[in-house]
Write a protein that holds these residues in place. Structure first.
Motif, PDB file in Angstrom:
ATOM      1  N   UNK A   1      -6.176   9.904  -5.454  1.00  0.00           N
ATOM      2  CA  UNK A   1      -4.766  10.205  -4.893  1.00  0.00           C
ATOM      3  C   UNK A   1      -4.733   9.437  -3.337  1.00  0.00           C
ATOM      4  N   UNK A   2      -5.949   8.909  -2.923  1.00  0.00           N
ATOM      5  CA  UNK A   2      -5.997   8.244  -1.758  1.00  0.00           C
ATOM      6  C   UNK A   2      -6.375   6.813  -2.146  1.00  0.00           C
ATOM      7  N   UNK A   3      -5.771   6.118  -3.387  1.00  0.00           N
ATOM      8  CA  UNK A   3      -5.909   4.889  -3.648  1.00  0.00           C
ATOM      9  C   UNK A   3      -5.242   3.844  -2.871  1.00  0.00           C
ATOM     10  N   UNK A   4      -5.879   2.866  -2.271  1.00  0.00           N
ATOM     11  CA  UNK A   4      -5.272   1.822  -1.688  1.00  0.00           C
ATOM     12  C   UNK A   4      -5.853   0.559  -2.291  1.00  0.00           C
ATOM     13  N   UNK A   5      -5.086  -0.488  -2.624  1.00  0.00           N
ATOM     14  CA  UNK A   5      -5.829  -1.620  -3.432  1.00  0.00           C
ATOM     15  C   UNK A   5      -6.739  -2.689  -2.522  1.00  0.00           C
ATOM     16  N   UNK A   6      -6.467  -2.410  -1.321  1.00  0.00           N
ATOM     17  CA  UNK A   6      -7.348  -3.267  -0.280  1.00  0.00           C
ATOM     18  C   UNK A   6      -8.411  -2.530   0.328  1.00  0.00           C
TER      19      UNK A   6
ATOM     20  N   UNK B   1       4.781   7.786   6.564  1.00  0.00           N
ATOM     21  CA  UNK B   1       3.759   7.069   6.671  1.00  0.00           C
ATOM     22  C   UNK B   1       2.541   6.859   5.851  1.00  0.00           C
ATOM     23  N   UNK B   2       2.249   5.831   5.922  1.00  0.00           N
ATOM     24  CA  UNK B   2       0.908   5.528   4.669  1.00  0.00           C
ATOM     25  C   UNK B   2      -0.229   6.204   5.374  1.00  0.00           C
ATOM     26  N   UNK B   3      -0.908   6.734   4.264  1.00  0.00           N
ATOM     27  CA  UNK B   3      -2.306   7.340   4.735  1.00  0.00           C
ATOM     28  C   UNK B   3      -3.408   6.528   4.521  1.00  0.00           C
TER      29      UNK B   3
END
Length: 142
Positions: free
Chosen positions: A42-47, A2-4
């Motif tokens: 570590x918690x990078x999300x591009x949006x 699952x994506x965090x």
């Protein structure tokens, strides 16, 4: 798996200070853009706007190579017919110190609402002093 997703208000944000005096403009801008985007987390999300805050000091003393002081030209349009205006790096840095670095960083961030929100996390100052001492920014080498 699952994506965090970490909510923006739950992000642990740090403050960094970078001294740009004598350092190449592109290298400083690339480092600032990566930190502001959150690519080093570590918690990078591009949006998401999940990056840290960066204070850049001595932005007026940033170095450019290859004769870009006189050759590099910045353009903007006033919105009126025949309203294309241009300035060299030298004149723009003299009139608005820190703007060339600001434009370089903005060009490396997403172009839209998210990129404009990320630019709010960048504080650029021409001199060596800044009003963000209360945030206890950590020095960062480029």
């Amino acid at each position: 798996m699952k994506t965090i997703f970490v909510k923006e208000y739950e992000q642990a944000r740090k403050w960094y200070v970078i001294d740009a005096a004598g350092k190449p403009m592109g290298r400083v801008a690339a480092k600032v853009a990566a930190i502001v985007r959150g690519k080093e987390k570590a918690t990078f999300a591009k949006n998401q706007n999940c990056g840290d805050f960066v204070v850049v000091i001595n932005a007026d003393k940033v170095a450019v190579t290859g004769g870009k002081e006189t050759k590099k030209i910045y353009y903007h349009h006033t919105g009126f017919v025949g309203g294309l205006r241009s300035q060299t790096f030298e004149k723009l840095n003299e009139k608005h110190p820190g703007d060339p670095l600001k434009l370089a960083i903005a060009g490396m961030l997403p172009h839209g609402r998210l990129g404009r929100a990320m630019m709010d996390n960048v504080k650029i100052y021409a001199g060596a002093d800044h009003p963000h001492a209360a945030q206890n920014p950590q020095p960062l080498e480029v």
